[in-house]
Scaffold this motif. Structure first.
Motif, PDB file in Angstrom:
ATOM      1  N   UNK A 186       7.404 -34.311  58.436  1.00  0.00           N
ATOM      2  CA  UNK A 186       8.358 -33.188  58.469  1.00  0.00           C
ATOM      3  C   UNK A 186       9.250 -33.202  57.232  1.00  0.00           C
ATOM      4  N   UNK A 187       9.712 -34.392  56.837  1.00  0.00           N
ATOM      5  CA  UNK A 187      10.544 -34.502  55.641  1.00  0.00           C
ATOM      6  C   UNK A 187       9.768 -34.092  54.387  1.00  0.00           C
ATOM      7  N   UNK A 188       8.506 -34.490  54.328  1.00  0.00           N
ATOM      8  CA  UNK A 188       7.683 -34.115  53.173  1.00  0.00           C
ATOM      9  C   UNK A 188       7.495 -32.604  53.085  1.00  0.00           C
ATOM     10  N   UNK A 189       7.185 -31.990  54.207  1.00  0.00           N
ATOM     11  CA  UNK A 189       7.000 -30.536  54.201  1.00  0.00           C
ATOM     12  C   UNK A 189       8.284 -29.830  53.798  1.00  0.00           C
ATOM     13  N   UNK A 190       9.420 -30.296  54.318  1.00  0.00           N
ATOM     14  CA  UNK A 190      10.704 -29.696  53.955  1.00  0.00           C
ATOM     15  C   UNK A 190      10.989 -29.875  52.469  1.00  0.00           C
ATOM     16  N   UNK A 191      10.723 -31.084  51.957  1.00  0.00           N
ATOM     17  CA  UNK A 191      10.994 -31.372  50.550  1.00  0.00           C
ATOM     18  C   UNK A 191      10.139 -30.511  49.629  1.00  0.00           C
ATOM     19  N   UNK A 192       8.847 -30.472  49.893  1.00  0.00           N
ATOM     20  CA  UNK A 192       7.964 -29.715  49.009  1.00  0.00           C
ATOM     21  C   UNK A 192       8.145 -28.209  49.169  1.00  0.00           C
ATOM     22  N   UNK A 193       8.572 -27.755  50.325  1.00  0.00           N
ATOM     23  CA  UNK A 193       8.897 -26.336  50.492  1.00  0.00           C
ATOM     24  C   UNK A 193      10.065 -25.972  49.589  1.00  0.00           C
ATOM     25  N   UNK A 194      11.080 -26.834  49.566  1.00  0.00           N
ATOM     26  CA  UNK A 194      12.236 -26.612  48.699  1.00  0.00           C
ATOM     27  C   UNK A 194      11.843 -26.653  47.232  1.00  0.00           C
ATOM     28  N   UNK A 195      11.008 -27.637  46.881  1.00  0.00           N
ATOM     29  CA  UNK A 195      10.568 -27.783  45.494  1.00  0.00           C
ATOM     30  C   UNK A 195       9.781 -26.555  45.042  1.00  0.00           C
ATOM     31  N   UNK A 196       8.811 -26.139  45.856  1.00  0.00           N
ATOM     32  CA  UNK A 196       7.977 -24.994  45.473  1.00  0.00           C
ATOM     33  C   UNK A 196       8.798 -23.705  45.407  1.00  0.00           C
ATOM     34  N   UNK A 197       9.750 -23.555  46.318  1.00  0.00           N
ATOM     35  CA  UNK A 197      10.622 -22.376  46.293  1.00  0.00           C
ATOM     36  C   UNK A 197      11.439 -22.336  45.001  1.00  0.00           C
ATOM     37  N   UNK A 198      11.988 -23.499  44.631  1.00  0.00           N
ATOM     38  CA  UNK A 198      12.783 -23.582  43.406  1.00  0.00           C
ATOM     39  C   UNK A 198      11.923 -23.344  42.181  1.00  0.00           C
ATOM     40  N   UNK A 199      10.711 -23.919  42.182  1.00  0.00           N
ATOM     41  CA  UNK A 199       9.802 -23.749  41.048  1.00  0.00           C
ATOM     42  C   UNK A 199       9.432 -22.285  40.854  1.00  0.00           C
ATOM     43  N   UNK A 200       9.172 -21.585  41.934  1.00  0.00           N
ATOM     44  CA  UNK A 200       8.818 -20.168  41.845  1.00  0.00           C
ATOM     45  C   UNK A 200      10.010 -19.322  41.418  1.00  0.00           C
TER      46      UNK A 200
END
Length: 313
Positions: free
Chosen positions: A217-231
């Motif tokens: 769950x932490x990984x999904x939350x982290x990478x969701x934030x990362x990908x959102x910021x990257x986009x």
């Protein structure tokens, strides 16, 4: 075999166990030697090659590659804790393992698995800082930070695994010392115990759920934030590099956790599955990530791919 008709009177602590992982093909166990040996050689060669390249290449002296090398060393440690013993068992029938050896093997497998999960979380943190706090990346992700993250992952794995192993081997055993598995795992060992083992089961389930569901769950939350910021803030090559790197990490993480989840589901319905199939699935769960990880990183991470190509010339 010890009579267990009276658990209050009979207590027996095994000094050794017999690992009999594939009872259905006992007369043809030698057929499994080559597949397991080839996979183990592939794991050693693939993981060690990339670790070596990261160590000698100046262009790979960065936090992300340090974490990748730590992950690969954990892969080697995890598979090496049981594969040599399995190969000896299949080749020469050396099925017996001492109580101490069983404890060490169980602790090694579980601690390395949880350590790998912690390293994946550290990778997510590294990518979060790189994408979301790029100007402070080198100030935050220092050598000291990498050492602290590694020590934290180690401490967490030891803290979580120790109660499982201690409770498992503090149980009273009065059944056969025959384990229908190729490794010492807690539920297999507990199946030989007498009396109430509900506490051991609950602790094992809590630890597994905490690591699998919590870390995932932490990984999904982290990478969701990362990908959102990257986009949102990155453009062109910077965005593509961020997406590609994060996608690689997420792919490896998904493989690890999906294998864990499938193994847990199969274990819950084990009554309808033969011991041989169950143990082959367990072998895949333990060996597949270590086999696939070097291939994924070698093909998808451009810097590693370039270094591997140069080394072949």
């Amino acid at each position: 075999m010890v009579n267990c008709s009276n658990h209050s009177l009979v207590h027996f602590t095994h000094t050794e166990f017999v690992l009999f992982g594939f009872p259905g093909i006992v007369t043809h166990r030698n057929l499994l030697i080559i597949p397991f040996l080839l996979v183990y050689i592939l794991i050693l060669s693939g993981n060690l090659t990339i670790v070596y390249r990261i160590y000698v290449e100046k262009t790979l002296q960065a936090p992300m590659y340090y974490l990748i090398s730590i992950l690969f060393l954990a892969n080697i440690s995890c598979t090496s804790s049981f594969t040599p013993k399995l190969l000896l068992s299949l080749s020469f029938g050396l099925d017996r393992i001492s109580r101490g050896g069983c404890i060490v093997q169980m602790f090694s497998i579980y601690s390395m698995t949880i350590f790998e999960s912690g390293v994946m979380l550290s990778m997510a943190l590294d990518r979060y800082v790189a994408v979301c706090r790029p100007l402070r990346y080198h100030d935050i992700m220092t050598t000291r930070t990498m050492l602290e993250l590694t020590c934290t992952c180690w401490a967490r794995s030891i803290f979580l695994v120790s109660p499982v192993v201690i409770l498992t081997f503090s149980s009273q055993f009065c059944r056969s010392n025959l384990l229908l598995n190729f490794v010492c795992e807690n539920m297999g060992v507990l199946s030989l115990a007498c009396g109430d083992i509900s506490i051991q089961k609950v602790v094992g389930l809590v630890v597994r759920s905490f690591v699998t569901l919590g870390d995932f769950s932490l990984l999904l939350l982290s990478y969701s934030t990362i990908l959102y910021t990257a986009m949102k803030i990155a453009t062109g090559k910077t965005r593509n590099k961020a997406l590609d790197t994060c996608g690689t990490h997420l792919l490896v993480a998904m493989l690890i956790y999906i294998c864990t989840i499938i193994s847990s589901i199969i274990y819950r319905v084990r009554r309808s599955i033969s011991i041989d199939i169950l143990n082959l699935v367990s072998a895949v769960y333990l060996m597949l990530p270590a086999t696939v990880n070097p291939i994924v990183y070698g093909l998808r991470v451009k810097e590693i791919k370039k270094c591997l190509r140069r080394s072949r010339r």
